[in-house]
Design an enzyme around this catalytic site. Structure first.
Site, short mmCIF file in Angstrom:
data_model
loop_
_atom_site.label_atom_id
_atom_site.label_comp_id
_atom_site.label_asym_id
_atom_site.label_seq_id
_atom_site.Cartn_x
_atom_site.Cartn_y
_atom_site.Cartn_z
N ASP A 38 0.83 -1.20 0.00
CA ASP A 38 0.00 0.00 0.00
C ASP A 38 0.87 1.25 0.00
O ASP A 38 1.99 1.25 0.53
CB ASP A 38 -0.89 -0.02 1.26
CG ASP A 38 -2.10 0.88 1.12
OD1 ASP A 38 -2.27 1.52 0.06
OD2 ASP A 38 -2.88 0.95 2.08
N ASN A 40 1.38 3.37 -2.89
CA ASN A 40 1.97 3.78 -4.18
C ASN A 40 1.50 5.18 -4.58
O ASN A 40 2.29 5.99 -5.08
CB ASN A 40 1.54 2.81 -5.29
CG ASN A 40 2.08 1.42 -5.08
OD1 ASN A 40 3.01 1.21 -4.30
ND2 ASN A 40 1.50 0.45 -5.76
N GLY A 41 0.20 5.43 -4.39
CA GLY A 41 -0.38 6.72 -4.77
C GLY A 41 0.26 7.86 -3.99
O GLY A 41 0.65 8.89 -4.57
N ARG A 42 0.41 7.66 -2.67
CA ARG A 42 1.00 8.71 -1.83
C ARG A 42 2.47 8.93 -2.16
O ARG A 42 2.98 10.04 -2.12
CB ARG A 42 0.81 8.36 -0.34
CG ARG A 42 -0.54 8.78 0.19
CD ARG A 42 -0.87 8.10 1.47
NE ARG A 42 -1.29 6.73 1.24
CZ ARG A 42 -1.41 5.82 2.19
NH1 ARG A 42 -1.12 6.13 3.45
NH2 ARG A 42 -1.82 4.60 1.90
N ARG A 51 -0.36 9.09 -10.09
CA ARG A 51 -0.47 7.91 -9.23
C ARG A 51 0.18 6.67 -9.86
O ARG A 51 0.81 5.86 -9.19
CB ARG A 51 -1.94 7.61 -8.94
CG ARG A 51 -2.62 8.60 -8.04
CD ARG A 51 -4.09 8.22 -7.87
NE ARG A 51 -4.24 6.84 -7.40
CZ ARG A 51 -4.07 6.46 -6.13
NH1 ARG A 51 -3.75 7.33 -5.21
NH2 ARG A 51 -4.22 5.20 -5.80
N HIS A 55 2.66 3.19 -8.86
CA HIS A 55 2.44 1.75 -9.10
C HIS A 55 3.64 1.15 -9.85
O HIS A 55 4.05 0.03 -9.59
CB HIS A 55 1.16 1.54 -9.91
CG HIS A 55 -0.09 1.93 -9.16
ND1 HIS A 55 -0.32 1.58 -7.85
CD2 HIS A 55 -1.18 2.65 -9.55
CE1 HIS A 55 -1.49 2.06 -7.47
NE2 HIS A 55 -2.03 2.72 -8.46
N TRP A 87 -11.44 -2.41 -8.83
CA TRP A 87 -12.10 -2.05 -10.09
C TRP A 87 -12.79 -0.69 -9.98
O TRP A 87 -13.10 -0.06 -10.99
CB TRP A 87 -13.15 -3.10 -10.49
CG TRP A 87 -12.57 -4.45 -10.80
CD1 TRP A 87 -12.62 -5.57 -10.01
CD2 TRP A 87 -11.84 -4.84 -11.98
NE1 TRP A 87 -11.97 -6.62 -10.62
CE2 TRP A 87 -11.48 -6.20 -11.83
CE3 TRP A 87 -11.44 -4.17 -13.14
CZ2 TRP A 87 -10.76 -6.90 -12.79
CZ3 TRP A 87 -10.71 -4.87 -14.11
CH2 TRP A 87 -10.39 -6.22 -13.93
N LEU A 149 11.32 -20.34 -4.15
CA LEU A 149 10.26 -19.47 -3.64
C LEU A 149 9.00 -19.54 -4.52
O LEU A 149 9.09 -19.47 -5.75
CB LEU A 149 10.77 -18.02 -3.62
CG LEU A 149 9.72 -16.97 -3.25
CD1 LEU A 149 9.55 -16.89 -1.74
CD2 LEU A 149 10.10 -15.60 -3.80
N ARG A 206 1.79 -4.95 6.15
CA ARG A 206 1.06 -3.93 5.39
C ARG A 206 1.83 -2.63 5.49
O ARG A 206 2.20 -2.18 6.59
CB ARG A 206 -0.36 -3.73 5.90
CG ARG A 206 -1.09 -2.69 5.03
CD ARG A 206 -2.57 -2.59 5.27
NE ARG A 206 -3.16 -1.73 4.23
CZ ARG A 206 -4.40 -1.80 3.80
NH1 ARG A 206 -5.20 -2.70 4.30
NH2 ARG A 206 -4.85 -0.98 2.87
N SER A 214 -8.45 -5.18 4.61
CA SER A 214 -8.98 -4.91 3.27
C SER A 214 -9.33 -6.19 2.49
O SER A 214 -8.91 -6.35 1.34
CB SER A 214 -7.98 -4.06 2.47
OG SER A 214 -7.73 -2.86 3.13
N GLU A 225 1.16 -13.54 12.35
CA GLU A 225 1.71 -12.36 13.03
C GLU A 225 1.62 -11.17 12.08
O GLU A 225 1.94 -11.28 10.90
CB GLU A 225 3.18 -12.60 13.41
CG GLU A 225 3.39 -13.72 14.41
CD GLU A 225 2.75 -13.45 15.76
OE1 GLU A 225 2.67 -12.26 16.15
OE2 GLU A 225 2.33 -14.41 16.42
#
Ligand code: FPP
Length: 263
Positions: A38, A40-42, A51, A55, A87, A149, A206, A214, A225
């Site tokens: 979370d 990316n926009g800011r 924006r 991303h 969306w 991975l 996050r 979300s 955790e």
């Protein structure tokens, strides 16, 4: 647990993140890390950029963190790349986000193959543009024998709809006599989810200071955790990953029971 010397060194500022990163593997590494990427926009706004530039930078960060997680021996890295609610964003932003998997895999797939990474996706593919599905399917196909991975993209993913779809599937199997109602338990239900052959996340990260889930992996995060950081996703790097894993290593996981010395 961090020992006294380590704590002292850190207070003195003599313990660089590089050293701390190297130390991580001496303690249990979370087998499955899930990340809500979370901010990316800011990140873009702070630089007076559109924006989507955030991303795009976030996509580069995906590459960085995948590499680091692989180096540390993390088994699965699940990344929330696009939610069923995303969306609702402006058309142009949605179109940009939809092109990112294609760009990411177009650029990095050869490296991922070399690093033995297995690419996966969870989410509903129906609504995705064909180019996006094509790129992801190709990557999954070409990496399916890799046993390093697991890089699991949550794309057009929503946890509540995942649970409802799984419930419908369970009901159908009961109606068709494939499953006995009395057999249904947590393990069986888990096997109907999109994560059926993955362990539940050990650590959820996050970024960007938001403290909520979300609609992300609500069932699977029951005993995970949590680590929340104010750092914006495009700025999330080695130092922040180190911090998150150190925090995880400092926790005592009891899964609802007691610590061994308390029992
Ligand atoms: C949330 O930040 C981020 C997203 C909705 C998209 C996340 C996608 C990436 C990081 C790139 C994915 C890359 C691949 C390879 C699929 P936000 O836009 O809500 O940020 P804000 O809260 O600051 O506005």
């Amino acid at each position: 647990m961090l020992n006294k010397l380590k704590q002292w060194k850190r207070q003195q500022g003599s313990d660089s993140f590089e050293e701390r990163f190297q130390e991580l593997v001496k303690h249990p590494i979370p087998g499955h890390i899930a990340i809500i990427m979370d901010g990316n926009g800011r990140w873009a706004k702070k630089r007076a950029l559109p924006r989507v530039a955030g991303h795009h930078e976030g996509m580069k960060c995906v590459r960085r963190i995948t590499k680091l997680a692989n180096e540390l021996g993390v088994e699965t890295l699940t990344l929330y790349a696009f939610s069923t609610e995303n969306w609702k964003r402006p058309k142009m932003e949605v179109e940009f986000l939809m092109k990112l998997p294609e760009e990411f895999l177009g650029t990095f797939l050869p490296e991922l193959i070399e690093e033995n990474v297995q690419v996966r996706m969870m989410g509903s593919t129906g609504a995705l543009p064909s180019n996006t599905t094509k790129a992801v399917t190709k990557a999954m196909e070409e990496t399916r024998h890799n046993d390093g991975l697991i890089l699991n993209f949550a794309l057009n993913y929503g946890s509540r709809s995942e649970i409802i779809d799984s419930m419908k599937h369970v009901l159908k199997d009961v109606q068709n006599g494939i499953l006995d109602e009395n057999q249904i338990n947590e393990e069986v239900f888990s096997s109907y989810l999109m994560t059926k052959d993955l362990k539940d996340p050990d650590l959820l990260i996050r970024t960007s200071g938001e403290i909520r889930l979300s609609n992300f992996m609500l069932w699977q995060l029951a005993y995970t955790e949590f680590f929340f950081t104010d750092v914006l996703w495009p700025d999330f790097g080695k130092e922040q990953l180190t911090e998150a894993i150190e925090a995880y290593q400092g926790r005592s996981r009891r899964f609802g029971g007691l610590q061994s010395e308390e029992s």
